[in-house]
Design a protein around this motif. Structure first.
Motif, short mmCIF file in Angstrom:
data_model
loop_
_atom_site.label_atom_id
_atom_site.label_comp_id
_atom_site.label_asym_id
_atom_site.label_seq_id
_atom_site.Cartn_x
_atom_site.Cartn_y
_atom_site.Cartn_z
N ASP A 12 -4.27 -107.07 9.32
CA ASP A 12 -4.68 -108.42 9.74
C ASP A 12 -3.67 -109.46 9.30
OD1 ASP A 12 -7.04 -107.45 10.79
OD2 ASP A 12 -8.07 -107.56 8.84
N ALA A 13 -2.64 -109.01 8.55
CA ALA A 13 -1.63 -109.96 8.03
C ALA A 13 -0.83 -110.55 9.18
CB ALA A 13 -0.70 -109.21 7.08
N PRO A 14 -0.27 -111.76 8.97
CA PRO A 14 0.62 -112.31 10.00
C PRO A 14 1.88 -111.46 10.13
CG PRO A 14 0.61 -113.72 8.04
CD PRO A 14 -0.43 -112.65 7.82
N VAL A 15 2.27 -111.15 11.36
CA VAL A 15 3.47 -110.34 11.59
C VAL A 15 4.37 -111.09 12.57
CG1 VAL A 15 4.38 -108.08 12.29
CG2 VAL A 15 2.03 -108.25 11.40
N LEU A 16 5.63 -111.29 12.19
CA LEU A 16 6.63 -111.82 13.13
C LEU A 16 7.46 -110.64 13.60
CD1 LEU A 16 8.32 -113.98 14.59
CD2 LEU A 16 9.68 -114.20 12.49
N HIS A 17 7.37 -110.34 14.90
CA HIS A 17 8.22 -109.30 15.46
C HIS A 17 9.49 -109.96 15.97
CE1 HIS A 17 5.17 -106.22 15.09
NE2 HIS A 17 4.28 -107.03 15.65
N ALA A 18 10.56 -109.84 15.20
CA ALA A 18 11.82 -110.52 15.52
C ALA A 18 12.74 -109.52 16.22
CB ALA A 18 12.46 -111.05 14.25
N PHE A 19 12.95 -109.71 17.51
CA PHE A 19 13.81 -108.81 18.28
C PHE A 19 15.26 -108.91 17.78
CE2 PHE A 19 16.72 -108.46 22.02
CZ PHE A 19 16.64 -107.09 22.17
N TYR A 40 0.56 -109.29 2.08
CA TYR A 40 1.94 -109.54 2.50
C TYR A 40 2.02 -109.87 3.98
CZ TYR A 40 3.32 -107.37 -1.91
OH TYR A 40 3.48 -107.08 -3.23
N GLY A 41 2.73 -110.92 4.32
CA GLY A 41 3.12 -111.13 5.71
C GLY A 41 4.22 -110.11 6.03
N LEU A 42 4.39 -109.82 7.29
CA LEU A 42 5.40 -108.84 7.68
C LEU A 42 6.37 -109.43 8.71
CD1 LEU A 42 3.36 -105.55 8.29
CD2 LEU A 42 4.75 -106.12 6.30
N VAL A 43 7.60 -108.96 8.65
CA VAL A 43 8.57 -109.21 9.72
C VAL A 43 9.08 -107.85 10.16
CG1 VAL A 43 10.81 -110.25 10.31
CG2 VAL A 43 9.27 -111.43 8.72
N THR A 44 9.19 -107.64 11.47
CA THR A 44 9.86 -106.43 11.97
C THR A 44 11.09 -106.88 12.76
OG1 THR A 44 8.82 -106.24 14.17
CG2 THR A 44 7.59 -105.33 12.28
N GLU A 45 12.04 -105.97 12.92
CA GLU A 45 13.30 -106.31 13.62
C GLU A 45 13.72 -105.19 14.57
OE1 GLU A 45 15.22 -108.62 9.73
OE2 GLU A 45 15.93 -106.63 10.25
N PHE A 46 12.84 -104.83 15.49
CA PHE A 46 13.20 -103.75 16.41
C PHE A 46 14.12 -104.25 17.52
CE2 PHE A 46 9.17 -102.49 14.51
CZ PHE A 46 9.53 -101.24 14.02
N GLY A 47 15.06 -103.42 17.90
CA GLY A 47 15.99 -103.76 18.97
C GLY A 47 15.98 -102.70 20.05
N ARG A 48 16.67 -101.59 19.79
CA ARG A 48 16.82 -100.53 20.78
C ARG A 48 15.51 -100.09 21.42
NH1 ARG A 48 19.64 -97.55 17.96
NH2 ARG A 48 21.64 -97.84 18.96
N SER A 49 14.47 -99.89 20.60
CA SER A 49 13.21 -99.35 21.12
C SER A 49 12.51 -100.32 22.07
CB SER A 49 12.29 -98.97 19.97
OG SER A 49 12.13 -100.08 19.09
N LEU A 50 12.83 -101.61 22.02
CA LEU A 50 12.20 -102.56 22.95
C LEU A 50 12.89 -102.58 24.31
CD1 LEU A 50 11.48 -105.48 20.46
CD2 LEU A 50 9.77 -104.48 21.98
N LEU A 51 14.19 -102.27 24.34
CA LEU A 51 14.95 -102.45 25.59
C LEU A 51 15.54 -101.19 26.21
CD1 LEU A 51 15.85 -104.95 27.28
CD2 LEU A 51 14.76 -105.55 25.16
N ALA A 52 15.85 -100.18 25.41
CA ALA A 52 16.67 -99.07 25.93
C ALA A 52 16.11 -98.46 27.21
CB ALA A 52 16.82 -97.98 24.86
N LYS A 53 14.82 -98.13 27.21
CA LYS A 53 14.26 -97.40 28.35
C LYS A 53 14.16 -98.27 29.60
CE LYS A 53 12.98 -93.57 27.69
NZ LYS A 53 13.88 -92.36 27.64
N HIS A 54 14.35 -99.55 29.47
CA HIS A 54 14.12 -100.45 30.61
C HIS A 54 15.40 -100.90 31.30
CE1 HIS A 54 10.24 -100.03 28.98
NE2 HIS A 54 10.52 -100.73 27.90
N GLY A 55 16.53 -100.35 30.88
CA GLY A 55 17.79 -100.71 31.52
C GLY A 55 18.42 -99.50 32.19
N THR A 56 19.03 -99.72 33.34
CA THR A 56 19.64 -98.63 34.12
C THR A 56 20.96 -99.13 34.71
OG1 THR A 56 17.44 -97.87 34.73
CG2 THR A 56 19.25 -97.08 36.08
N ILE A 57 21.97 -98.29 34.63
CA ILE A 57 23.26 -98.61 35.27
C ILE A 57 23.32 -97.88 36.60
CG2 ILE A 57 25.77 -98.31 35.13
CD1 ILE A 57 25.39 -98.42 32.01
N LEU A 58 23.79 -98.57 37.64
CA LEU A 58 24.04 -97.98 38.94
C LEU A 58 25.53 -98.11 39.23
CD1 LEU A 58 20.98 -98.57 39.06
CD2 LEU A 58 21.29 -99.41 41.37
N ALA A 59 26.16 -97.00 39.61
CA ALA A 59 27.59 -97.08 39.90
C ALA A 59 27.92 -96.21 41.10
CB ALA A 59 28.41 -96.64 38.69
#
Ligand SMILES: *Cc1c(COP(=O)(O)O)cnc(C)c1O
Length: 437
Positions: free
Chosen positions: A50-57, A274-293
């Protein structure tokens, strides 16, 4: 990205002319997928505390302003680690109260600016804490201030991305002789120092090792608070690092699995003190990007078929230079953007750059690629096309977000392709004579 959504998007990108002989490489972002990952992150932690959590990308994973804006709209903040990333966050409209500044090399000017704005700062080391002493004494600040510690719990499968090794460059190495005592004393001497920060690494770190690193930071917070006789540490920043599955479309491990593991490894961390901060990067975006060539030519060399495409080291730098650590899938589509079917042949998929190692994948089993076909490279939404490498002055490709509405795909340009004029300008084009007498 779900395969049916990818197929729809590839077809539409060709039909709508986003990929063409004159623009032979583009990147797509699945807007709904990004929203779904952000929502999964928020609900995974809400389910265990129930603690406040800042999810910082972690901005470095996808430094594109509209992406930061989208994530802010999903309730997330940002983690920045340079003046450039700070400027991107500001441009995206993310307020200082939702911004966290980490970086092992913050200058005095960067620190002064962050404190003036009220941005949270995690100092990397005790020399930086001494700089904060002077700044805090000279002007009041609303910035929450913390210190990064390295619990030295060990490496994952990729050494270059493991930050909690015995000799990592990040944070105060807690198990070094006298270090823990020095950290505790630094907190007791400074009532304004109220956060602990740890980040065990990125990709290749097992969940259990990540949780162990967080548990070590939690134990240190408890020790400091006991010695201080008050809840001096009020927030623990647990970093990011959730690994991504690059071998299939399955999204594993999940945020929920990690949050549940934290709840069993360090239950006190989540009990609301304790309040929490998270700092996820790859797991938020990786699967949602695609290169076309586009495939420009095909040939055989030493009897091995090779497709020469427009996606290589400039958009998949890590994969090209370190293929064992960063394998990517490559999928075959025909020139109209339909999945290619048929007998599979072992072949190599090469990029456009002028060095022999510019290969996206080797000895891959795919339907035999032909000129004008399209190769599709999934899972490239983080640390790939947003991390252009300027080798051979190849143009930075356009990035388009998409949403699929029933039988229609709607694209929105996130970043247009770089122009040749821009390449020349960034190469000193306005200083042609600079080196002449
Ligand atoms: C890179 C980094 C992150 C993000 O890591 P991911 O593996 O992309 O989740 C978070 N925090 C810090 C301090 C980092 O250096």
């Amino acid at each position: 990205m779900a395969s049916y959504r990818r197929d729809q998007a590839v077809r539409a990108a060709v039909e709508q002319g986003l990929l063409s002989p004159s623009e032979p490489v583009v990147a797509l972002l699945d807007t709904a997928g990004i929203r779904a990952s952000a929502a999964a992150l928020v609900s995974a932690f809400a389910a265990v505390t129930d603690a406040p959590v800042l999810h910082a990308f972690a901005v470095k994973a996808c430094p594109l302003v509209p992406v930061l804006r989208l994530l802010y709209d999903c309730g997330l903040g940002v983690e920045v680690a340079s003046p450039g990333e700070m400027a991107l966050a500001h441009a995206a409209g993310v307020p200082p109260s939702r911004t966290v500044l980490d970086s092992p090399a913050k200058t005095a000017a960067e620190l002064r600016q962050a404190l003036a704005l009220g941005i949270a700062v995690n100092a990397d080391n005790l020399q930086e804490v001494a700089r904060l002493d002077a700044l805090v004494a000279s002007a009041p600040t609303a910035s929450p201030l913390g210190l990064r510690v390295n619990p030295q719990v060990g490496a994952g499968t990729i050494e270059a991305l493991s930050t909690a090794t015995a000799t990592s460059k990040f944070g105060v190495a807690l198990r070094d002789e006298g270090a823990r005592e020095a950290v505790v004393q630094a907190f007791l001497d400074r009532p304004w120092l109220r956060r602990l920060h740890t980040h065990t690494g990125s990709q290749g770190i097992p969940l259990a090792l990540m949780a162990e690193g967080v548990a070590a930071a939690y134990a240190l917070a408890e020790e400091i608070n006991t010695k201080a006789g008050r809840q001096q540490i009020d927030t623990i920043d647990i970093g990011g690092g959730l690994p991504v599955n690059f071998v299939s479309d399955e999204e594993t491990p999940t945020y929920a699995e990690y949050a549940e593991l934290l709840a069993t490894t360090a239950p006190g961390l989540l009990d609301g003190r304790y309040g929490l901060v998270t700092e996820f990067g790859r797991s938020l975006l990786a699967k949602h990007g695609t290169i076309l060539a586009r495939v420009e030519y095909t040939k055989t060399s030493g009897a091995r078929p090779i497709a020469v495409t427009h996606a290589g080291v400039q958009v998949a730098t890590r994969t090209v230079y370190d293929p064992p650590s960063w394998p990517l899938r490559v999928l075959a589509y025909d020139s109209e953007g339909r999945p290619r079917t048929g007998e599979e042949t072992v072949q190599d998929v090469a990029g456009p750059a002028c060095f022999a190692g510019d290969l996206l994948a080797t000895a891959l089993e795919l339907p035999l690629l032909r000129p004008d076909d399209i190769v599709v490279v999934p899972d490239t939404g983080a640390y790939y096309f947003a991390h252009h490498y300027a080798y051979n002055s190849l143009v930075r490709p356009a990035v388009h977000g998409f949403t699929a509405e029933e039988d229609r795909v709607v694209f929105a340009t996130v970043r247009r392709a770089q122009t040749l004029d821009e390449i020349v300008a960034e190469a000193g084009g306005d200083r042609v004579d600079a080196l002449l007498p």
